[in-house]
Design a protein around this motif. Structure first.
Motif, PDB file in Angstrom:
ATOM      1  N   LEU A 158       0.827  -1.210   0.000  1.00 30.55           N
ATOM      2  CA  LEU A 158       0.000   0.000   0.000  1.00 30.55           C
ATOM      3  C   LEU A 158       0.860   1.258   0.000  1.00 30.55           C
ATOM      4  N   SER A 159       1.960   1.239   0.739  1.00 30.22           N
ATOM      5  CA  SER A 159       2.841   2.407   0.798  1.00 30.22           C
ATOM      6  C   SER A 159       3.476   2.695  -0.553  1.00 30.22           C
ATOM      7  N   ARG A 160       3.877   1.649  -1.250  1.00 32.18           N
ATOM      8  CA  ARG A 160       4.471   1.844  -2.588  1.00 32.18           C
ATOM      9  C   ARG A 160       3.433   2.404  -3.552  1.00 32.18           C
ATOM     10  N   LEU A 161       2.203   1.929  -3.429  1.00 33.38           N
ATOM     11  CA  LEU A 161       1.147   2.359  -4.343  1.00 33.38           C
ATOM     12  C   LEU A 161       0.662   3.777  -4.038  1.00 33.38           C
ATOM     13  N   LEU A 162       0.483   4.074  -2.761  1.00 33.75           N
ATOM     14  CA  LEU A 162      -0.155   5.335  -2.364  1.00 33.75           C
ATOM     15  C   LEU A 162       0.818   6.395  -1.876  1.00 33.75           C
ATOM     16  N   GLY A 163       2.075   6.014  -1.667  1.00 30.40           N
ATOM     17  CA  GLY A 163       3.075   6.980  -1.227  1.00 30.40           C
ATOM     18  C   GLY A 163       3.562   6.688   0.181  1.00 30.40           C
TER      19      GLY A 163
END
Length: 207
Positions: free
Chosen positions: A141-146
């Motif tokens: 999720l962090s890679r996708l959303l920042g």
């Protein structure tokens, strides 16, 4: 009965790639059953439902997200559609759905496969519906959303408040998630609707 909705979002600015994939999906559906005329009763209802599956409402949000709504999207349908779509485009697909305010589910798909997902529901509902534990991989999720949203994302995954989870995820993504195209008729002249463009692939999918 509680709230029900489902929608699909693509992390992309390439509208042409997405509409081409939707057209291909619709074309395959049309070929499965040639539309018939002068139908009555149940057959007419079934044909109309099939046609609705090929009508999409697409919103471009200017922040790297393109939203896809459909009257038939709900819990289960949004997920299966997002999985198929992700196998036809080069970008990740994010889905969210809610069933009767009991279950909230969010998933990420890429290359036709689920990458990660999360389900919010009470223990009682989990047992009643026969659901397995499903906790998202925060790194995905962090890679996708920042990565700047990591702390917020952890808080979202930890909360038991499904409405709060949706609201905070909307804030992170900058995209409406608690929405369904079937609600548009009740929203009147709400300017919010103007951001969505209707694409009816029933006609141009027949070749």
């Amino acid at each position: 009965m509680g709230t029900k909705f489902g929608n699909v979002h693509v992390k992309s600015d390439d509208l042409n790639e997405i509409t081409s994939a939707l057209r291909e999906i619709a074309s395959a559906r049309v070929k499965e059953g040639t539309p018939k005329h002068d139908l009555t009763g149940f057959e007419s209802i079934v044909q109309r439902a099939r046609q609705l599956e090929n009508v999409f409402y697409i919103g471009e949000w200017g922040n790297g997200w393109i939203s896809i709504l459909n009257d038939c999207f709900g819990w289960g349908k949004a997920e299966s559609f997002g999985e198929v779509l992700s196998g036809m485009i080069s970008s990740p697909v994010f889905t969210v759905s809610c069933f009767d305010d009991d279950v909230l589910e969010m998933n990420v798909y890429r290359n036709g496969e689920e990458v990660t997902g999360h389900v919010w529901c009470s223990g009682y509902v989990r047992a009643d519906y026969g659901l397995d534990e499903k906790e998202a991989d925060i790194s995905v999720l962090s890679r996708l959303l920042g990565h700047e949203h990591t702390a917020t994302l952890i808080s979202i995954l930890d909360t038991e408040d499904r409405e709060k989870a949706v609201e905070e995820m909307e804030s992170v993504m900058g995209v409406p998630l608690r929405i369904h195209s079937d609600w548009f008729g009740e929203m009147g002249d709400d300017p919010f609707i103007r951001n969505y463009v209707k694409y009816d692939f029933n006609q141009d999918s027949r070749g």
